[in-house]
Design a protein around this motif. Structure first.
Motif, PDB file in Angstrom:
ATOM      1  N   PHE A 135       0.688  -1.234  -0.030  1.00 54.15           N
ATOM      2  CA  PHE A 135       0.048  -0.140  -0.010  1.00 54.15           C
ATOM      3  C   PHE A 135       0.863   1.157  -0.072  1.00 54.15           C
ATOM      4  CE2 PHE A 135      -3.828  -2.401   0.444  1.00 54.15           C
ATOM      5  CZ  PHE A 135      -4.795  -1.606   0.198  1.00 54.15           C
ATOM      6  N   ALA A 136       1.989   1.238   0.618  1.00 53.61           N
ATOM      7  CA  ALA A 136       2.818   2.556   0.880  1.00 53.61           C
ATOM      8  C   ALA A 136       3.488   2.896  -0.848  1.00 53.61           C
ATOM      9  CB  ALA A 136       3.970   1.954   1.623  1.00 53.61           C
ATOM     10  N   LYS A 137       3.385   1.892  -1.519  1.00 54.99           N
ATOM     11  CA  LYS A 137       3.998   2.005  -2.826  1.00 54.99           C
ATOM     12  C   LYS A 137       2.930   2.563  -3.726  1.00 54.99           C
ATOM     13  CE  LYS A 137       7.296  -1.634  -2.626  1.00 54.99           C
ATOM     14  NZ  LYS A 137       7.437  -3.249  -3.061  1.00 54.99           N
ATOM     15  N   GLY A 138       1.738   2.747  -3.327  1.00 54.88           N
ATOM     16  CA  GLY A 138       0.792   3.405  -4.252  1.00 54.88           C
ATOM     17  C   GLY A 138      -0.273   2.473  -4.830  1.00 54.88           C
ATOM     18  N   ILE A 139      -1.421   2.977  -5.263  1.00 51.63           N
ATOM     19  CA  ILE A 139      -2.616   1.991  -6.009  1.00 51.63           C
ATOM     20  C   ILE A 139      -2.019   1.658  -7.124  1.00 51.63           C
ATOM     21  CG2 ILE A 139      -3.506   4.015  -7.183  1.00 51.63           C
ATOM     22  CD1 ILE A 139      -6.282   2.744  -6.428  1.00 51.63           C
ATOM     23  N   ASN A 140      -1.288   2.112  -7.882  1.00 52.22           N
ATOM     24  CA  ASN A 140      -0.699   1.831  -9.300  1.00 52.22           C
ATOM     25  C   ASN A 140      -0.118   0.170  -9.050  1.00 52.22           C
ATOM     26  OD1 ASN A 140      -1.708   3.779 -10.680  1.00 52.22           O
ATOM     27  ND2 ASN A 140       0.234   4.798 -10.847  1.00 52.22           N
ATOM     28  N   LYS A 141       0.703   0.131  -7.809  1.00 53.71           N
ATOM     29  CA  LYS A 141       1.599  -1.095  -7.460  1.00 53.71           C
ATOM     30  C   LYS A 141       0.490  -2.215  -7.254  1.00 53.71           C
ATOM     31  CE  LYS A 141       5.806  -0.474  -8.445  1.00 53.71           C
ATOM     32  NZ  LYS A 141       6.640  -1.225  -9.471  1.00 53.71           N
ATOM     33  N   VAL A 142      -0.693  -1.826  -6.331  1.00 52.09           N
ATOM     34  CA  VAL A 142      -1.505  -2.524  -6.079  1.00 52.09           C
ATOM     35  C   VAL A 142      -2.369  -3.335  -7.099  1.00 52.09           C
ATOM     36  CG1 VAL A 142      -3.544  -2.987  -4.561  1.00 52.09           C
ATOM     37  CG2 VAL A 142      -1.813  -1.534  -3.678  1.00 52.09           C
ATOM     38  N   ALA A 143      -2.721  -2.332  -7.886  1.00 49.65           N
ATOM     39  CA  ALA A 143      -3.262  -2.747  -9.655  1.00 49.65           C
ATOM     40  C   ALA A 143      -2.563  -3.716 -10.255  1.00 49.65           C
ATOM     41  CB  ALA A 143      -3.921  -1.525 -10.131  1.00 49.65           C
TER      42      ALA A 143
END
Length: 199
Positions: A135-143
């Protein structure tokens, strides 16, 4: 339906009220044969009030009716399970259930997993928690991770190793639950969309 209204010598049987959608137990009441017949006729749950000594349709004063969906009899023919679509809170104290619980949709282990993910996002150290670090890496990484897991599920679906297919499916579902929360949603929001499409 054979119901033994005389088993307890008072002409009453206990009635468990369950929400047809969430499957949560909302309350316990009692019916005599007259209340049972009225419930079936009106499609609104009617009890026999032991304190008022009369029939009582839930919601007759508050408007918080219990709309009948189904009635089941237990194995001894002396207890009813009635599934309903409740209108408003069920308890006379204004709560969703008579146990002061919210009548929220619950998916068992999946709901527990969603709560764990939420807790890790809010409280965990990103150096120690996989969820917090992703999550700390941002939504783009989660997606991106959801996309990678989806591709792996497709690859494993074409092979004959069921264990690998199930492992990758679990990874996909886990990361999808994370993505939902990254967007501010939970699985129930998706379920509501699916329900709206039901024909």
């Amino acid at each position: 339906m054979e119901i033994d209204f005389n088993k307890n010598n008072d002409g009453l049987v206990p009635v468990i009220i369950q929400d047809a959608a969430t499957k949560n137990v909302l309350m316990l009441g009692y019916m005599n044969e007259e209340a049972f017949v009225k419930t079936k006729e009106t499609k609104k749950v009617t009890f026999f009030s032991r304190t008022k000594k009369r029939l009582w349709t839930k919601g007759e004063e508050s408007g918080n009716f219990l709309n009948l969906v189904d009635i089941k009899n237990d194995c001894d023919n002396d207890t009813l399970l009635i599934t309903v679509n409740p209108v408003g809170p069920t308890c006379h104290k204004g709560t969703d259930t008579c146990w002061d619980e919210k009548n929220n949709q619950n998916f068992g282990f999946i709901t527990k997993l969603e709560n764990t993910i939420e807790n890790r996002i809010k409280n965990a150290d990103s150096e120690k928690s996989y969820v917090a670090s992703l999550f700390a890496k941002g939504i783009n990484k989660v997606a991106q991770k959801v996309g990678e897991e989806a591709v792996e599920v497709v690859i494993e679906a074409k092979d004959n190793n069921d264990d690998l297919f199930l492992d990758e499916s679990a990874d996909l579902l886990f990361h999808y639950l994370m993505l939902l929360q990254a967007k501010g949603f939970k699985l129930n929001d998706v379920v509501e969309v699916l329900k709206s499409r039901e024909k």
